[in-house]
Design a protein around this motif. Structure first.
Motif, short mmCIF file in Angstrom:
data_model
loop_
_atom_site.label_atom_id
_atom_site.label_comp_id
_atom_site.label_asym_id
_atom_site.label_seq_id
_atom_site.Cartn_x
_atom_site.Cartn_y
_atom_site.Cartn_z
N LEU A 179 0.84 -1.20 0.00
CA LEU A 179 0.00 0.00 0.00
C LEU A 179 0.88 1.25 0.00
O LEU A 179 1.81 1.36 0.80
N ALA A 180 0.58 2.19 -0.88
CA ALA A 180 1.36 3.43 -0.95
C ALA A 180 1.07 4.29 0.27
O ALA A 180 -0.08 4.39 0.72
N GLN A 181 2.12 4.90 0.83
CA GLN A 181 1.95 5.76 1.99
C GLN A 181 3.05 6.82 2.02
O GLN A 181 4.00 6.76 1.25
N CYS A 182 2.91 7.78 2.92
CA CYS A 182 3.90 8.86 2.98
C CYS A 182 5.21 8.34 3.58
O CYS A 182 5.25 7.30 4.23
N GLU A 183 6.28 9.12 3.35
CA GLU A 183 7.59 8.80 3.96
C GLU A 183 7.53 9.09 5.46
O GLU A 183 6.82 10.01 5.90
N TYR A 184 8.28 8.33 6.24
CA TYR A 184 8.28 8.55 7.69
C TYR A 184 9.60 8.11 8.31
O TYR A 184 10.36 7.35 7.71
N CYS A 185 9.86 8.63 9.50
CA CYS A 185 10.99 8.20 10.34
C CYS A 185 10.42 7.90 11.72
O CYS A 185 9.39 8.46 12.10
N TYR A 186 11.09 7.05 12.47
CA TYR A 186 10.64 6.79 13.84
C TYR A 186 11.84 6.49 14.72
O TYR A 186 12.91 6.10 14.24
N PHE A 187 11.64 6.68 16.02
CA PHE A 187 12.72 6.44 16.99
C PHE A 187 12.11 6.32 18.38
O PHE A 187 10.98 6.74 18.61
N THR A 188 12.88 5.73 19.29
CA THR A 188 12.43 5.57 20.68
C THR A 188 13.01 6.69 21.54
O THR A 188 13.95 7.40 21.13
N ALA A 189 12.47 6.82 22.74
CA ALA A 189 12.95 7.84 23.68
C ALA A 189 14.44 7.66 23.97
O ALA A 189 15.20 8.63 24.02
N SER A 190 14.86 6.40 24.13
CA SER A 190 16.28 6.18 24.47
C SER A 190 17.18 6.50 23.27
O SER A 190 18.27 7.06 23.44
N GLU A 191 16.72 6.17 22.07
CA GLU A 191 17.51 6.53 20.87
C GLU A 191 17.64 8.05 20.75
O GLU A 191 18.70 8.57 20.39
N ILE A 220 15.86 13.21 9.64
CA ILE A 220 14.50 13.69 9.36
C ILE A 220 14.55 14.81 8.31
O ILE A 220 13.76 14.83 7.36
N GLU A 221 15.49 15.72 8.49
CA GLU A 221 15.58 16.85 7.55
C GLU A 221 15.93 16.38 6.15
O GLU A 221 15.40 16.90 5.16
N GLU A 222 16.81 15.38 6.06
CA GLU A 222 17.20 14.87 4.74
C GLU A 222 16.07 14.09 4.08
O GLU A 222 15.81 14.24 2.88
N LYS A 223 15.38 13.26 4.85
CA LYS A 223 14.37 12.36 4.27
C LYS A 223 13.02 13.04 4.08
O LYS A 223 12.34 12.82 3.07
N LEU A 224 12.63 13.89 5.04
CA LEU A 224 11.27 14.43 5.05
C LEU A 224 11.20 15.93 4.78
O LEU A 224 10.25 16.42 4.17
N GLY A 225 12.18 16.67 5.29
CA GLY A 225 12.14 18.12 5.16
C GLY A 225 11.04 18.74 6.01
O GLY A 225 10.38 18.07 6.80
N TYR A 226 10.86 20.04 5.84
CA TYR A 226 9.81 20.77 6.57
C TYR A 226 8.76 21.27 5.60
O TYR A 226 9.08 21.54 4.44
N GLU A 270 6.28 12.20 10.12
CA GLU A 270 5.80 11.94 8.76
C GLU A 270 5.96 13.17 7.88
O GLU A 270 5.86 14.30 8.36
N GLU A 271 6.17 12.92 6.60
CA GLU A 271 6.25 14.04 5.66
C GLU A 271 4.90 14.73 5.54
O GLU A 271 3.85 14.13 5.76
N PHE A 272 4.91 15.99 5.19
CA PHE A 272 3.69 16.74 4.96
C PHE A 272 3.12 16.39 3.58
O PHE A 272 3.87 16.29 2.61
N VAL A 273 1.82 16.16 3.52
CA VAL A 273 1.17 15.84 2.25
C VAL A 273 0.05 16.85 2.04
O VAL A 273 -0.82 17.00 2.90
N ASP A 274 0.06 17.53 0.92
CA ASP A 274 -1.03 18.44 0.58
C ASP A 274 -2.12 17.61 -0.07
O ASP A 274 -2.04 17.25 -1.25
N ALA A 275 -3.14 17.25 0.72
CA ALA A 275 -4.07 16.23 0.24
C ALA A 275 -5.46 16.41 0.85
O ALA A 275 -5.63 17.05 1.89
N ARG A 276 -6.43 15.83 0.18
CA ARG A 276 -7.77 15.68 0.75
C ARG A 276 -7.74 14.48 1.69
O ARG A 276 -6.99 13.53 1.47
#
Length: 365
Positions: A148-160, A172-178, A219-225
């Motif tokens: 299933l197609a979905q937006c780009e994302y990054c994740y991490f734990t509190a300890s990481e 995050i800045e490289e993969k997703l940007g602002y 998650e990346e920002f998506v301009d979407a309905r």
């Protein structure tokens, strides 16, 4: 009918931040049941996690305060014992459990595990689907596996984060940007979500999200309905007509969802037939990807630039008052609120019966 009535254990309240929403749902459900077919046994879970069980109801609650079972209710141990009666006696005080709990300790597999241990049929998703539907990272991995197609994302734990936040921010800045969206991985109802437009806001957003969970997803920002579809069924699920959320704020947050009343639901969504069919098909695929049962609401992004459809998330216990998106989608599809309750109970019993034929004892003999 007398003896032929099914006893439904209505379980509501709970320790999550959505306690009040759960009470509204339980009131609405109690008022919609067909009391020629069902008796209700109310189980109220307080905000502190204490259980109270009332007496069987042969008619609906009249007011919200009644749901709190202040008078004559039995306490936690009695309530839990009533759930487990079936195991010891072969027959129980309830025939099917109907959890109307949103968020943590209700929609995340924990109470579903209790029902499994008590050998009770129950409405809605099983342990795995509930847990996967609550953990946004696990959910996205299952969606990816299902293609299933979905937006780009990054994740991490509190300890990481505490060990290496600088590297995580760079990633995050490289993969997703602002801008990007920062969310606690496990939380319902858009609590703790914020939009970050800069590194400074990203750091503040992560701090907020970590107050609610030990794992954060960005998650990346998506301009979407925002399009939503109801799914109903077990092995052969059906999808409702799609509806659209037109939000009052920049994203569909808790304020927009519950408090300011300015977000609109457009049902059916204005989509061309082909696109609507594609989204319905994807909703069923998302339901199967998490091993869903009973019901779920599948939420999609339709990108404004090229009309591509991305899965956002599924919700295994969607809002369920008569004015919530899920029942309204089914009403538009031709299934009334009362018929929806009937069908969900049928599906719970069907799934239970199917599982009774499995042999859990002998293993590989």
């Amino acid at each position: 009918m007398g003896q032929d009535k099914l006893t439904v254990g209505l379980i509501y309240g709970g320790k999550s931040g959505e306690h009040e929403v759960s009470l509204q749902t339980a009131l609405a459900v109690s008022q919609a049941f067909n009391y020629d077919k069902y008796e209700l046994l109310p189980f109220y879970i307080t905000k502190r996690g204490e259980w109270r069980v009332g007496n069987k109801l042969s008619g609906p609650f009249a007011a919200l305060e009644e749901l709190k079972l202040e008078s004559g209710a039995q306490n936690t141990s009695a309530a839990i014992n009533m759930l487990f009666e079936k195991l010891s006696a072969g027959t129980g005080s309830i025939d099917v459990a109907f959890p109307l709990l949103h968020g943590t300790y209700g929609e995340d597999g924990t109470i579903q595990g209790l029902f499994e241990m008590a050998d009770l049929p129950y409405v809605g998703a099983g342990v795995l689907a509930s847990a996967a539907g609550m953990d946004k990272v696990a959910m996205k991995k299952l969606f990816a596996e299902a293609g299933l197609a979905q937006c780009e994302y990054c994740y991490f734990t509190a300890s990481e984060w505490s060990r290496g936040s600088h590297a995580i921010v760079q990633g995050i800045e490289e993969k997703l940007g602002y801008p990007c969206f920062v969310k606690p991985a496990n939380l319902g109802s858009s609590v703790g979500i914020s939009k970050a437009r800069s590194r400074e806001e990203l750091l503040a957003s992560v701090a907020t999200a970590l107050r609610f969970d030990m794992k954060v997803i960005v998650e990346e920002f998506v301009d979407a309905r925002e399009i939503e579809v109801g799914v109903l069924g077990n092995d052969e699920p059906l999808a409702s007509v799609p509806g659209e959320i037109v939000s009052s704020s920049e994203y569909y947050d808790y304020q927009a969802k519950y408090l300011d009343g300015k977000s609109q639901m457009l049902i059916p969504a204005e989509l061309d037939t082909e696109l609507a069919e594609e989204i319905r098909d994807l909703a069923v695929r998302a339901f199967k990807a998490i091993s869903g049962n009973g019901l779920c609401r599948a939420d999609f992004f339709v990108k404004k630039s090229d009309q591509t459809v991305w899965i956002n998330e599924v919700n295994t216990m969607p809002g369920f008052t008569p004015y919530s998106m899920y029942p309204l989608l089914w009403r538009e599809t031709g299934v009334s609120y009362e018929a929806l309750l009937d069908r969900l109970i049928e599906l719970a019993l069907e799934r239970y019966e199917a599982r009774q034929n499995l042999n859990f004892e002998n293993g590989l003999q």
